[in-house]
Design an enzyme around this catalytic site. Structure first.
Site, PDB file in Angstrom:
ATOM      1  N   GLU A   1      18.254  -0.598  22.777  1.00  0.00           N
ATOM      2  CA  GLU A   1      17.076   0.631  22.665  1.00  0.00           C
ATOM      3  C   GLU A   1      16.140  -0.060  23.866  1.00  0.00           C
ATOM      4  O   GLU A   1      15.289  -0.960  23.875  1.00  0.00           O
ATOM      5  CB  GLU A   1      16.478   0.091  21.768  1.00  0.00           C
TER       6      GLU A   1
ATOM      7  N   SER B   1      10.948   3.637  22.520  1.00  0.00           N
ATOM      8  CA  SER B   1      10.973   3.971  20.756  1.00  0.00           C
ATOM      9  C   SER B   1       9.541   4.574  21.632  1.00  0.00           C
ATOM     10  O   SER B   1       8.245   4.619  22.005  1.00  0.00           O
ATOM     11  CB  SER B   1      10.485   3.083  20.241  1.00  0.00           C
TER      12      SER B   1
ATOM     13  N   ARG C   1       4.112 -10.161  22.976  1.00  0.00           N
ATOM     14  CA  ARG C   1       4.080 -10.512  22.273  1.00  0.00           C
ATOM     15  C   ARG C   1       4.610 -11.475  21.245  1.00  0.00           C
ATOM     16  O   ARG C   1       5.592 -11.841  22.480  1.00  0.00           O
ATOM     17  CB  ARG C   1       5.780  -9.668  22.079  1.00  0.00           C
TER      18      ARG C   1
ATOM     19  N   GLU D   1       6.300 -13.194  19.551  1.00  0.00           N
ATOM     20  CA  GLU D   1       7.354 -13.166  18.812  1.00  0.00           C
ATOM     21  C   GLU D   1       8.138 -14.363  19.014  1.00  0.00           C
ATOM     22  O   GLU D   1       8.878 -14.571  20.252  1.00  0.00           O
ATOM     23  CB  GLU D   1       8.271 -11.705  19.040  1.00  0.00           C
TER      24      GLU D   1
ATOM     25  N   ARG E   1      14.430  -4.521  30.513  1.00  0.00           N
ATOM     26  CA  ARG E   1      15.193  -3.951  29.758  1.00  0.00           C
ATOM     27  C   ARG E   1      15.616  -2.895  30.847  1.00  0.00           C
ATOM     28  O   ARG E   1      16.995  -2.356  30.537  1.00  0.00           O
ATOM     29  CB  ARG E   1      14.761  -4.151  28.263  1.00  0.00           C
TER      30      ARG E   1
ATOM     31  N   ARG F   1      17.366 -10.293  25.218  1.00  0.00           N
ATOM     32  CA  ARG F   1      16.378  -9.712  25.196  1.00  0.00           C
ATOM     33  C   ARG F   1      15.093  -9.866  24.722  1.00  0.00           C
ATOM     34  O   ARG F   1      14.650  -8.347  25.146  1.00  0.00           O
ATOM     35  CB  ARG F   1      17.213  -8.421  24.804  1.00  0.00           C
ATOM     36  N   HIS F   2      14.304 -10.537  24.624  1.00  0.00           N
ATOM     37  CA  HIS F   2      12.960 -10.495  24.407  1.00  0.00           C
ATOM     38  C   HIS F   2      12.577 -11.824  25.800  1.00  0.00           C
ATOM     39  O   HIS F   2      12.579 -12.193  25.684  1.00  0.00           O
ATOM     40  CB  HIS F   2      12.536 -11.546  22.926  1.00  0.00           C
TER      41      HIS F   2
END
Lengths: 526, 526
Positions: free
Chosen positions: A449, A452, A298, A300, A500, A306-307
């Site tokens: 979360e 998903s 990712r 991002e 996670r 948490r990323h």
């Protein structure tokens, strides 16, 4: 007898060559050791000749099959008075008059060792041992002995070892960029020495090979291996087949944002953000139930606790007969079984981690609690949160919801079903009766979360229609839509962020603690 | 009664809505079906009302819990005269007067189905079934019946099913880009129909979801999952810990050639060619024995039968006490156990694959044969090959050596130890006595290398010296060398190409057959 930088000892039967290292740099650092070397040999020194020293770099020219190596964790009172060999790390050493106490460490086990000048051990040998650098790898021959008072600083509290031979297999540099004791210190306890030295995250990660040597980190990554093993074993037992999906892809999976670009010969390619298309293709290709464990990327620029930019995805996809709850319940059960497995097989690791990072034990129900999104909104509204029916949950509302559900049901894990269609991707199957709802779910651990998932649209025409409604260029997702043109069973699935799960199960505060070599926007080393 | 593009049937208790699809495009393709629809209903047709048709896209609004679904593979004579539900693919259908014979497929199992016009089945229903497109997903209610003559075209040879209800869950388009029968045809057998139509590799890969539906491919990828499972289980039982290593790295692992570049925010990064540095760091960090399964990337423009740009690496690294043969023998035993496990647990899959691709069964010895490189050269020289002592083995010489060893020892697997130092990377530990040899090994299956491994240099000073001798810029590998500065046990390991193991175990001719979605210099789709 003694040269400036070399000591020639008569080789014992087991040791072909014993030399001190010639390296100038190391000698400069090990001045203490040099002092020892420069003392003259006395008669008493002769006692220990060949029983200590630096062995030559192990280059596989000997096997020493007669040496009976044991693991520290196995040393119970059955071994009393027995002579054993141990290879371990020199955790600490403390000279005290004519004795030297050391602690030898193996993963998350440790034992006290003792060497004292006596009729069999020379003063020189004791001095040598006392100057060996911490973190060196050592081979010790020793006798197992009972202790009168339990040794609180070691995991072996009731036995210690009396050293007969002591060889350095691989010396550590004297200056460590971080101290293992500091890295291992409990952050929630008051330090009895009042030092309370902490090692910050970047220092830990910059020197990861040292940081990983703490009991806690040894335990974290064994438990993490357990999470992957349990995930695979539970699903394999349910008839799932493991697949491997490509990381290099020709088109960005979901629109092109947050994707890393790769130079691919004369063209460009991308790193897959998820194996979803491939999992779904495997379903369209009759594999029925599949899972895959692998790197997910990712791009991002999120610098949060948490990323990560690269993490391990535990993905699964499953065809079902008539209702996506067949899949959702399978995933819910997967988590229950996973949590049970961790309790059962990784209890020691959990205890060790908990000594450094004290948190409430993870609680779960069997079967897990399932709520609908609308119920969650009601709970949040009761708690004073203002939100619309179709608003997605913010991170803070997720956290709050986790607390509400924990208080109400005493569980750290729950399933939230029937998310608003508006907040889910175009390929999510809408609910058959409520046009604003969808056949989708998230699952949570400690209010965050961790998966998903949804029923996916398996009908190519309806998928096209939904993509158009989302303003997606149909040409760009042609391959995806075409995968469903030759008959595809209804299916659902989800993607779990492995790190996670480990972080939240253990109640840790940062995902970098559970990624062996984490990647974030600012870190791609070591 | 019948509208142009819709048929309204009275819903059976189990079917909430039965409609034909409205999609214009599909209708144009399915003209045959339309013909059926446009026939007028007769009294006889009333018989089968609601017992066949296209069901509405499954959107999880019904569960039909009363339907007892069975797997085709479980249908033995215990089921005679019982009524069952089956979901499967319509493999073939053949109308014959007032009857229609179909074959229903599930993964690598199939059964014959029969529907005939009679007092309970309408002509219309039979016609409908005969026009359903191949590869559609269907739900069938049927009675299990014994057959008089074995049905050679199905895996269920002694039972067939007589259809009571027949619903299309997901229709396939009528035009298939490849026929499953063609893709499944044995290439070594003479086709009894003399058609001998083959599907070329690119057509297969372009339409991978169809190609993967053949019995052979279903079996190949189940066996491949088995290879990974066995690899992990065998090593876990030996005390190895699974780790995950980053794919995005800051510096090219081995010099920079053949590495893919990634745009990483405002900088560049690379895709890891191997997890080696990270496995070694895990060893330096006390994990003792580690393995990792994950994507490995090679930017080599090699368009051969055995090269991929992205493949699955089965990597392991293990500390040892005194001799790297401790590790080499562990890897040798791993392969023996793996081969045994495949024989034991994947015998059905192996047989199925062998029906399409006939090859000699894979042979191995327990324990495996070990040869030294110098012995291999002697064997090759005896066979007339001219080569120097320190020449590496060419691919053709490897193949020849495989044949020689097969003839001599009757094994398709062997270990070749003590490669010349000159042909191995700088971090390979030299032999302690022969300066031209090294503590390194390759292992072979059917004459092709599947793992390369060695004792690594664990001493930072000696590693520096060796890197300099190789002309490597020390600054570029500083992090690697530094990993060994704080004490590191001697260790060895290796990296296995997973797809190669599967390809060679099965005796297949192309690695693309065993990579679900292969990547090569010319292919990054689907």
């Amino acid at each position: 007898m003694i040269e400036d930088n070399k000591i020639s000892l008569v080789p014992e039967k087991n040791i072909s060559m014993i030399t001190f290292k010639k390296n100038q740099k190391e000698e400069n650092k090990q001045t203490k050791q040099k002092t020892v070397k420069n003392e003259s040999l006395s008669d008493q020194d002769e006692l220990s000749k060949g029983k200590y020293g630096h062995i030559k770099m192990i280059q596989s020219n000997q096997t020493y099959k007669e040496r009976k190596f044991v693991c520290i964790q196995d040393l119970n009172t059955d071994y009393l008075d027995k002579i054993v060999w141990i290879r371990g790390r020199l955790h600490t050493s403390r000279a005290k008059g004519k004795q030297c106490f050391i602690v030898i460490r193996q993963q998350f086990h440790s034992i006290q060792g003792l060497v004292a000048v006596n009729e069999k051990v020379s003063k020189k040998m004791v001095k040598f041992i006392s100057t060996v650098t911490k973190e060196s790898i050592i081979d010790i021959e020793a006798k197992v002995q009972k202790v009168t008072n339990p040794i609180e600083s070691c995991t072996q509290k009731y036995v210690e070892i009396h050293i007969i031979q002591f060889f350095v297999v691989s010396a550590s540099e004297a200056q460590l960029p971080l101290q293992i004791e500091d890295a291992a210190r409990s952050i929630n306890n008051n330090d009895p020495t009042n030092l309370n030295i902490k090692v910050n995250q970047d220092t830990r990660l910059d020197n990861r090979i040292l940081d990983l040597r703490t009991f806690t980190n040894q335990a974290i990554f064994k438990l993490e291996a357990g999470v992957c093993k349990l995930f695979r074993d539970i699903l394999t037992n349910k008839g799932f087949v493991e697949i491997h999906t490509p990381k290099i892809i020709s088109a960005a999976s979901e629109g092109g944002a947050n994707v890393f670009t790769v130079s691919y010969f004369k063209n460009s390619a991308y790193l897959a953000q998820s194996p979803q298309l491939y999992k779904q293709m495997a379903i369209a290709a009759d594999f029925e139930k599949v899972f895959t464990v692998g790197a997910v990327f990712r791009a991002e620029d999120s610098n949060t606790h948490r990323h990560l930019t690269e993490f391990v995805g535990l993905d699964l996809e499953m065809s079902f007969k008539y209702h996506y709850h067949e899949v959702m319940n399978t995933i819910g059960q997967l988590f229950t079984d996973l949590f049970k497995g961790l309790q059962q097989f990784y209890n020691i690791e959990i205890k060790i981690i908990n000594q450094q990072y004290k948190v409430e034990p993870f609680k779960f129900l069997d079967p897990p609690i399932k709520l609908e999104f609308s119920q969650a909104i009601m709970l949040l509204r009761e708690a004073g949160i203002v939100m619309e029916d179709e608003d997605d949950l913010s991170t803070s509302n997720e956290k709050l919801l986790g607390k509400i559900i924990k208080a109400k049901y005493d569980t750290d894990f729950y399933i939230l079903d029937k998310y608003p269609l508006a907040v889910r991707p175009f390929y999510t199957m809408p609910d058959s009766t409520n046009p604003k709802a969808s056949n989708s779910y998230d699952m949570f651990m400690r209010g965050e979360e961790i998966i998903s998932g949804a029923q996916r649209i398996h009908d190519p025409d309806f998928l096209t229609e939904r993509a158009k409604q989302h303003g997606i260029d149909i040409n760009k997702i042609k391959a995806y839509i075409d995968a469903f043109r030759y008959g595809c069973p209804p299916h659902a699935g989800g993607g779990i962020g492995m790190e996670r799960v480990v972080m939240l199960y253990l109640g840790l505060d940062n995902i970098r603690k559970v990624s062996m070599f984490p990647r974030d926007p600012k870190r791609i080393t070591p």
